[in-house]
Scaffold this motif. Structure first.
Motif, PDB file in Angstrom:
ATOM      1  N   GLY A  73       0.831  -1.192   0.000  1.00  0.00           N
ATOM      2  CA  GLY A  73       0.000   0.000   0.000  1.00  0.00           C
ATOM      3  C   GLY A  73       0.869   1.247   0.000  1.00  0.00           C
ATOM      4  N   LEU A  74       0.489   2.222  -0.791  1.00  0.00           N
ATOM      5  CA  LEU A  74       1.183   3.500  -0.838  1.00  0.00           C
ATOM      6  C   LEU A  74       0.374   4.517  -0.047  1.00  0.00           C
ATOM      7  N   VAL A  75       1.010   5.191   0.909  1.00  0.00           N
ATOM      8  CA  VAL A  75       0.351   6.189   1.749  1.00  0.00           C
ATOM      9  C   VAL A  75       1.000   7.542   1.487  1.00  0.00           C
ATOM     10  N   LEU A  76       0.205   8.490   0.987  1.00  0.00           N
ATOM     11  CA  LEU A  76       0.710   9.812   0.639  1.00  0.00           C
ATOM     12  C   LEU A  76       0.103  10.851   1.577  1.00  0.00           C
ATOM     13  N   SER A  77       0.935  11.549   2.302  1.00  0.00           N
ATOM     14  CA  SER A  77       0.443  12.531   3.263  1.00  0.00           C
ATOM     15  C   SER A  77       0.014  13.801   2.554  1.00  0.00           C
ATOM     16  N   GLY A  78      -0.725  14.648   3.296  1.00  0.00           N
ATOM     17  CA  GLY A  78      -1.093  15.951   2.773  1.00  0.00           C
ATOM     18  C   GLY A  78       0.029  16.941   2.976  1.00  0.00           C
ATOM     19  N   GLY A  79      -0.123  18.103   2.360  1.00  0.00           N
ATOM     20  CA  GLY A  79       0.913  19.112   2.527  1.00  0.00           C
ATOM     21  C   GLY A  79       0.939  20.175   1.453  1.00  0.00           C
ATOM     22  N   GLY A  80      -0.146  20.336   0.717  1.00  0.00           N
ATOM     23  CA  GLY A  80      -0.187  21.374  -0.294  1.00  0.00           C
ATOM     24  C   GLY A  80       0.919  21.227  -1.318  1.00  0.00           C
TER      25      GLY A  80
ATOM     26  N   GLN B 106      -3.012  28.073 -11.196  1.00  0.00           N
ATOM     27  CA  GLN B 106      -3.618  26.793 -11.558  1.00  0.00           C
ATOM     28  C   GLN B 106      -4.349  26.170 -10.373  1.00  0.00           C
ATOM     29  N   VAL B 107      -4.095  26.693  -9.183  1.00  0.00           N
ATOM     30  CA  VAL B 107      -4.686  26.145  -7.963  1.00  0.00           C
ATOM     31  C   VAL B 107      -5.691  27.115  -7.348  1.00  0.00           C
ATOM     32  N   TYR B 108      -5.352  28.388  -7.306  1.00  0.00           N
ATOM     33  CA  TYR B 108      -6.265  29.382  -6.756  1.00  0.00           C
ATOM     34  C   TYR B 108      -6.071  30.708  -7.497  1.00  0.00           C
TER      35      TYR B 108
ATOM     36  N   ALA C 229      11.277  27.499   1.049  1.00  0.00           N
ATOM     37  CA  ALA C 229      10.187  28.282   0.462  1.00  0.00           C
ATOM     38  C   ALA C 229      10.491  29.768   0.379  1.00  0.00           C
ATOM     39  N   GLY C 230      11.138  30.321   1.410  1.00  0.00           N
ATOM     40  CA  GLY C 230      11.344  31.760   1.461  1.00  0.00           C
ATOM     41  C   GLY C 230      12.066  32.328   0.257  1.00  0.00           C
ATOM     42  N   GLN C 231      12.999  31.576  -0.301  1.00  0.00           N
ATOM     43  CA  GLN C 231      13.795  32.101  -1.413  1.00  0.00           C
ATOM     44  C   GLN C 231      12.992  32.252  -2.696  1.00  0.00           C
ATOM     45  N   TYR C 232      11.764  31.675  -2.724  1.00  0.00           N
ATOM     46  CA  TYR C 232      10.941  31.763  -3.929  1.00  0.00           C
ATOM     47  C   TYR C 232       9.767  32.730  -3.772  1.00  0.00           C
ATOM     48  N   PHE C 233       9.729  33.456  -2.664  1.00  0.00           N
ATOM     49  CA  PHE C 233       8.623  34.383  -2.442  1.00  0.00           C
ATOM     50  C   PHE C 233       8.534  35.428  -3.550  1.00  0.00           C
TER      51      PHE C 233
ATOM     52  N   ILE D 133       3.773  28.285   6.303  1.00  0.00           N
ATOM     53  CA  ILE D 133       2.520  28.369   5.551  1.00  0.00           C
ATOM     54  C   ILE D 133       2.788  28.651   4.081  1.00  0.00           C
ATOM     55  N   LEU D 134       3.850  29.409   3.789  1.00  0.00           N
ATOM     56  CA  LEU D 134       4.213  29.674   2.391  1.00  0.00           C
ATOM     57  C   LEU D 134       4.536  28.378   1.665  1.00  0.00           C
ATOM     58  N   SER D 135       5.195  27.452   2.337  1.00  0.00           N
ATOM     59  CA  SER D 135       5.586  26.196   1.684  1.00  0.00           C
ATOM     60  C   SER D 135       4.377  25.338   1.320  1.00  0.00           C
ATOM     61  N   TYR D 136       3.253  25.534   2.008  1.00  0.00           N
ATOM     62  CA  TYR D 136       2.030  24.799   1.674  1.00  0.00           C
ATOM     63  C   TYR D 136       1.321  25.404   0.459  1.00  0.00           C
ATOM     64  N   LEU D 137       1.475  26.702   0.245  1.00  0.00           N
ATOM     65  CA  LEU D 137       0.717  27.414  -0.783  1.00  0.00           C
ATOM     66  C   LEU D 137       1.561  27.831  -1.977  1.00  0.00           C
TER      67      LEU D 137
END
Length: 389
Positions: free
Chosen positions: A19-26, A92-94, A324-328, A352-356
């Motif tokens: 079984g493959l289990v994939l967690s959430g995380g945006g 593409q997401v929001y 994430a911060g370096q891509y803001f 939170i930035l890394s999720y969005l």
């Protein structure tokens, strides 16, 4: 810890069901694609997926259904997913236009000032209508049914949170032998999966709107999901390959003096997406250790309903929040303005930035990170899949 492989003392054989289990995380779920690309190469690029059962929550549920629709052609499925994640943009997401962002914020504020018993539209900071369009184009749900009918797939599952009852509901589509289950505050419900189930599973609270299914509103599947490994086991897996998107390690010092709204929101999302999975993994390891001390033919062991579960768990060697911060600055101007208002920029609110941060520069780095982390675990991955050779 990047990854570890836990095995039971029992004799292993090829008739085990993985079984493959994939967690959430945006946006962090891009990491899962890199890991699976490496897995495919390590085990010789099989035509059919090595996973008969695929489960996921939130963005992990989206990846799960995309993979399940291509279980008959594992490489093609990965290529299609990789193409999406490799070329992502936030719109593409929001919706990223400032007018829409401000309108949603105003609705939140007005609801606080003038609360009503019933709202006509679910409240959210972001409008994820573009995600619905993307999923309708990217996932062929008819192919999930075809793979089940042709025995290329046993089941695929997407978990969501029922806002009406507070229960965790694992919506699954599988073969005729599988039945529904019920435990305290969690259920397994058999159905034909659709875009609505994925939007429900990925409806991050307050950020994305809840999704109605059969008259009931659902939110992100990671909420109150105390046993993220259980759906795979209920559906028949006797070994699990788990890909989480947060380093599995102890407390992390982010050196935050006075937390901003963004910092607080990031920690709330961490608690939703990460903490339950870590606890469930620890519980699995302890059960395996306990059973290992009971002789196989012992009458006590025969009376136990618990069974040892072979597992492989892999997590990022680098915290995605640190990247994430370096891509803001690559985000659209209106989105940067909006994020700064809630305390998120290139130096604050990285979690939170890394999720969005659904931007190709960030997701490409996570894909590469996942690939490299999995390659470093080649021996353990081979042991998990090819253990009796």
């Amino acid at each position: 810890m990047i990854g570890f492989h836990s095995t039971s003392e029992q004799k292993k054989s090829h008739n085990q069901t993985a079984g493959l289990v994939l967690s959430g995380g945006g946006a962090r779920a891009a990491y899962q694609i890199g890991v699976l690309q490496a897995v495919s190469e390590i085990i010789g690029k099989p035509q059919h997926s090595p996973f008969q059962i695929i489960t996921g929550t939130s963005a992990g549920a989206i990846n799960a259904c995309a993979l399940a629709s291509n279980n008959h052609d594992f490489a093609t499925g990965l290529d299609r997913l990789q193409s999406i994640w490799h070329n992502f943009s936030p719109n593409q997401v929001y919706r990223t236009d400032l007018k829409c962002l401000l309108r949603n914020t105003f609705r939140w504020g007005w609801n606080i000032i003038r609360p009503t018993e019933q709202t006509n539209k679910p409240l959210s900071l972001l409008d994820n209508s573009p995600l619905r369009q993307l999923l309708e184009q990217a996932i062929r749900f008819d192919d999930i049914k075809n793979n089940i009918d042709k025995q290329n797939l046993t089941a695929v599952c997407a978990t969501a949170y029922n806002y009406n009852t507070g229960d965790s509901v694992s919506f699954f589509q599988g073969n005729n032998e599988l039945g529904q289950w019920q435990r305290f505050r969690r259920f397994g419900k058999k159905t034909s999966l659709s875009v609505s189930h994925l939007l429900a599973s990925a409806a991050i609270p307050m950020i994305f709107p809840s999704e109605p299914i059969d008259g009931t509103h659902y939110g992100d599947g990671a909420m109150r999901f105390l046993t993220p490994l259980s759906p795979a086991l209920h559906l028949g897996a006797n070994k699990v390959f788990v890909i989480t998107v947060e380093p599995l390690r102890g407390e992390i010092d982010h050196n935050i003096e006075v937390p901003s709204i963004g910092d607080i929101s990031g920690h709330l999302l961490d608690s939703i997406f990460i903490d339950s999975l870590e606890s469930d993994i620890e519980r699995l390891m302890r059960v395996n250790e306990l059973l290992a001390h009971i002789p196989v033919n012992d009458i006590v062991r025969e009376q136990l309903t618990l069974k040892p579960v072979d597992s492989f768990i892999i997590s990022p060697s680098v915290d995605p929040a640190e990247l994430a911060g370096q891509y803001f600055k690559v985000l659209p101007k209106g989105l940067r303005f909006f994020f700064k208002r809630i305390g998120v920029d290139d130096e604050n609110g990285e979690s939170i930035l890394s999720y969005l941060l659904f931007d190709k520069h960030f997701t490409r780095q996570l894909i590469d990170l996942g690939y490299q982390d999995a390659v470093k675990q080649t021996a353990n991955i081979k042991s998990f899949f090819l253990y009796d050779e």
